[in-house]
Design a protein around this motif. Structure first.
Motif, short mmCIF file in Angstrom:
data_model
loop_
_atom_site.label_atom_id
_atom_site.label_comp_id
_atom_site.label_asym_id
_atom_site.label_seq_id
_atom_site.Cartn_x
_atom_site.Cartn_y
_atom_site.Cartn_z
N ASP A 117 12.97 -3.50 11.90
CA ASP A 117 12.18 -4.43 11.58
C ASP A 117 11.48 -3.47 12.87
N VAL A 118 10.74 -1.66 12.40
CA VAL A 118 9.88 -1.11 12.94
C VAL A 118 8.76 -1.60 12.01
N LYS A 119 7.29 -1.32 12.26
CA LYS A 119 6.33 -1.72 10.97
C LYS A 119 6.13 0.10 10.94
N ILE A 120 5.70 0.05 10.13
CA ILE A 120 5.41 1.26 8.69
C ILE A 120 3.51 1.17 8.30
N VAL A 121 3.44 2.57 9.50
CA VAL A 121 1.78 3.18 9.07
C VAL A 121 1.76 3.52 7.63
N SER A 122 1.64 3.56 7.13
CA SER A 122 1.76 3.74 5.39
C SER A 122 -0.14 4.39 5.26
N VAL A 123 -0.25 6.47 5.11
CA VAL A 123 -0.94 7.20 4.98
C VAL A 123 -0.99 7.39 3.85
N PRO A 124 -1.21 7.48 2.24
CA PRO A 124 -1.32 7.83 1.57
C PRO A 124 -1.41 9.29 1.30
N LEU A 125 -1.04 9.69 0.10
CA LEU A 125 -1.00 11.36 0.10
C LEU A 125 -2.49 11.31 -1.31
N SER A 126 -3.15 12.39 -1.31
CA SER A 126 -4.08 12.79 -2.00
C SER A 126 -3.72 12.23 -3.22
#
Ligand SMILES: *Cc1c(COP(=O)(O)O)cnc(C)c1O
Length: 354
Positions: A117-126
């Protein structure tokens, strides 16, 4: 920058670990009546009646020499996945902390975080599968504890640029995990050499890929002694079984064999990659620094199913961000690759030839 103690979950800092019989006594004795083991032997045959070394000291001694680190800087897990899971558990408080991932990437970072239950922050690759460094750093806050970087990246297959990783390690106020599961297939240097410089760096490697020991489940985490002692404190006491420990010792005695194996595989990779270029239905063959190739096709899911009908399984990544219509092809042995190329040729000609 926060130090490891400030990043750790407070109750983990205070945790008193389970102390096994083999933790409390580590010398040589003639009579062992301390661990409730069976004195007669194993029903299976083989000598499996005694508990294994919880800290795999013999293995780590050899491995430390090979990798140029101290034994105390090595954690062995039941696969890298155990290391990933323990890192999340050690540093991320459920329902308040978060991790950053850069998709498309290895799925287990997200799964481990979700389980806890840990939040996932997604920052996509280029588009070229490199980190958007500014974006990543700007998404981090006090709750962001771990940044996962996979290099060479799965499923895109490329190395992440060293300079970009260094900027992320320097700029991220938390633990940076560099997952090097495929490093043996790459021309790039391992980040192990940066461990003395960065107390927040964890490097993951595995015996599952280049070493060919996936079934034995042997993953490695390298980091500062401080981080490794945390992982050792929270791991299941006997997480690496004796058979795996014996086999990895054997493998380490023949470490030179890995280079030959990698060389053969990289040759196959080059050959396969060249054969795929220009075939019907193939739009792009991405360059690879790993033991697989990402391929963009016209209608990947249809091709995937037709390959399956021929008894050939590849990985359908077509629903993954930045991987529209992509299949991930593991580089196999020469005859497997030849079968795959032949089947693909037949399918492609039927599908696309007008
Ligand atoms: C295959 C792979 C691993 C290895 O996992 P094990 O649990 O050690 O078998 C780790 N990371 C990535 C990115 C992988 O693709």
């Amino acid at each position: 920058m926060r130090n490891i103690n400030e990043l750790l979950r407070p109750h983990i800092k205070a945790l008193k670990p389970y102390s096994s019989a083999r933790d409390e006594f580590s010398g040589e004795a003639s009579v062992y009546l301390d661990a409730n083991e069976n004195p007669y032997g194993s029903i299976s045959g083989g000598n499996f009646n005694r508990y294994p070394d919880p800290l795999q000291k013999e293995v780590k001694k050899k491995l430390a020499e090979l990798k140029g680190v101290k034994p105390e800087q090595i954690f062995m897990g039941n696969g890298s996945d155990e290391g990933i899971d323990l890192l999340v558990r050690a540093f991320c408080t459920p329902s308040s902390d978060q991790i950053i991932i850069m998709p498309p990437t290895y799925g287990m970072y997200e799964v481990s975080a979700s389980i806890h239950d840990v939040k996932i922050v997604s920052v996509p690759l280029s588009q070229s599968f490199q980190p958007m460094v500014e974006d990543v750093l700007s998404k981090a806050n006090a709750q962001t504890k771990i940044l996962f970087i996979c290099s060479p990246n799965n499923p895109s297959g490329n190395d992440i640029e060293q300079e970009k990783i260094l900027t992320l390690i320097r700029g991220f106020d938390g633990i940076v995990v560099v997952d090097e599961a495929y490093i043996d297939f790459s021309k790039s240097d391992s980040f192990l050499k940066f461990l003395p410089e960065f107390p927040n760096l964890v490097v993951l490697q595995t015996f599952s890929k280049a070493w060919g020991m996936a079934a034995l489940r042997l993953g490695l985490a390298f980091a500062s002694e401080e981080i490794i002692s945390v992982l050792n404190k929270i791991k299941p006491p006997y997480n690496i079984n004796i058979y795996s420990q014996q086999m990895v010792l054997e493998a380490l005695n023949h470490a030179e064999r890995v280079q030959k194996l990698v060389l053969d595989l990289v040759n196959e990779r080059t050959k396969l990659s060249q054969q795929l270029q220009g075939m019907y239905g193939i739009e792009k063959v991405y360059p690879s620094d790993a033991n697989f190739i990402l391929v963009k096709m016209t209608n990947a899911s249809a091709i995937y199913k037709k390959l399956l009908n021929e008894g050939i399984v590849v990985r359908d990544r077509s629903k993954v961000i930045l991987c529209d219509d992509c299949l991930r092809i593991t580089v196999g042995a020469a005859e497997e690759n030849a079968k795959f190329v032949k089947a693909l040729k037949v399918i492609g000609e039927l599908e696309y030839r007008s």
